[in-house]
Design an enzyme around this catalytic site. Structure first.
Site: not given
Ligand code: IMP
Length: 200
Positions: A54, A109, A113, A141, A162-163, A169
Site C-alpha cells: 500500500g 506507512e 488503523d 484513523k 474504509f477508503v 486497495d
Molecule cells: P492496522 O494494523 O490496523 O493499523 O492496519 C494497517 C493496515 O491496514 C494498513 O497498512 C492498510 O494496509 C490496511 N488498512 C487500514 N485501513 C484501510 C482502509 O481504509 N483501506 C485500505 N486498507 C486499509
C-alpha cells in the site's frame, strides 16, 4: 504534476461515492511533509522504510519531495491467520536488504488503523538498534487505534471509514487512483460491506 482527467478513470471512478482527499490536496501535503523531513534530517542520511504494497505511491512521492540524500528499503508482510492479524502479529515475507544498526530510520506507512501492525513492526525494527526510529504516515484513523503508536509526521486524519486509492486497495483494486475516496455500497462483494478488505 498533472493527472489524467476523471473521465479516464470512469471504470474505477464509477465505484467511488465520495472523494475525501483530492490528488492536489495529497500532493500539496506530501510536499510539506518532504520539506519538514528534509529540514529535520539534514546531515543524517536517513533510511526510509516502507511496507508493501500500500505504501508505494506515497513513498515514491515522498522520496521525490525530500531534498536531502536518502536511502529507501522495503519490507513485505503477511498475516499468519485471522487470529494473528487481530493480535498484530505478522510474518515478514521480505525483510530489509540493509542492516539498520546505528542508522536514522524513518518508517513510512500508508494508513495507521488499529496501530497493531505498526506496533509489531516498530518493536521488530527497534530490536535492530537504529540510531533513531520515527514514523511518517500519510493517513491516520486515530479513532480506531487499539494501541498507542507515535506518528511523528502525519498527512491527514481519516474518519472511521474504509477508503481506497493512493495505494489503498479493496481486493487489490483502486491502488492506482491518485485520490482517496469511499466505495459505493454495491462495489463491495456480496456479503461484504465497509469491513476491512485490504490486502496490505
Ligand atoms: P492496522 O494494523 O490496523 O493499523 O492496519 C494497517 C493496515 O491496514 C494498513 O497498512 C492498510 O494496509 C490496511 N488498512 C487500514 N485501513 C484501510 C482502509 O481504509 N483501506 C485500505 N486498507 C486499509
Amino acid at each position: 504534476m498533472t493527472f489524467p482527467s476523471p473521465v479516464a478513470y470512469q471504470q474505477l471512478m464509477g465505484n467511488i461515492s465520495e472523494i475525501l482527499f483530492s490528488a492536489e490536496q495529497i500532493q500539496a501535503r506530501v510536499l510539506e511533509l518532504g520539506a519538514a523531513i528534509s529540514r529535520d534530517y539534514e546531515g543524517c542520511h536517513p533510511l526510509l522504510v516502507g511496507v508493501l504494497k500500500g505504501v508505494f505511491p506515497f513513498l515514491a512521492d515522498l522520496a521525490r519531495a525530500i531534498t536531502i540524500p536518502i536511502e529507501v528499503d522495503f519490507m513485505a508482510i503477511a498475516s499468519y491467520s485471522a487470529e494473528s492479524r487481530r493480535n498484530g502479529v505478522v510474518r515478514i515475507q521480505k525483510d530489509l536488504d540493509s542492516a539498520i544498526g546505528g542508522r536514522h530510520v524513518l518508517f513510512v506507512e500508508d494508513v495507521v488503523d488499529t496501530g497493531l501492525t505498526l506496533n509489531y513492526l516498530l518493536r521488530n525494527l527497534r530490536s535492530r538498534e537504529p540510531a533513531t526510529l520515527h514514523v511518517c504516515a500519510m493517513f491516520d484513523k486515530g479513532s480506531r487505534r487499539l494501541i498507542r503508536t507515535p506518528i511523528h509526521y502525519k498527512g491527514f486524519d481519516l474518519p472511521d471509514r474504509f477508503v481506497v486509492g493512493y495505494g489503498l486497495d479493496y481486493r487489490e483494486l483502486y491502488r492506482n487512483l491518485p485520490f482517496v475516496g469511499l466505495l459505493k455500497a454495491d462495489a463491495f462483494s456480496p456479503g461484504e460491506s465497509e469491513k476491512k478488505g485490504s490486502s496490505k
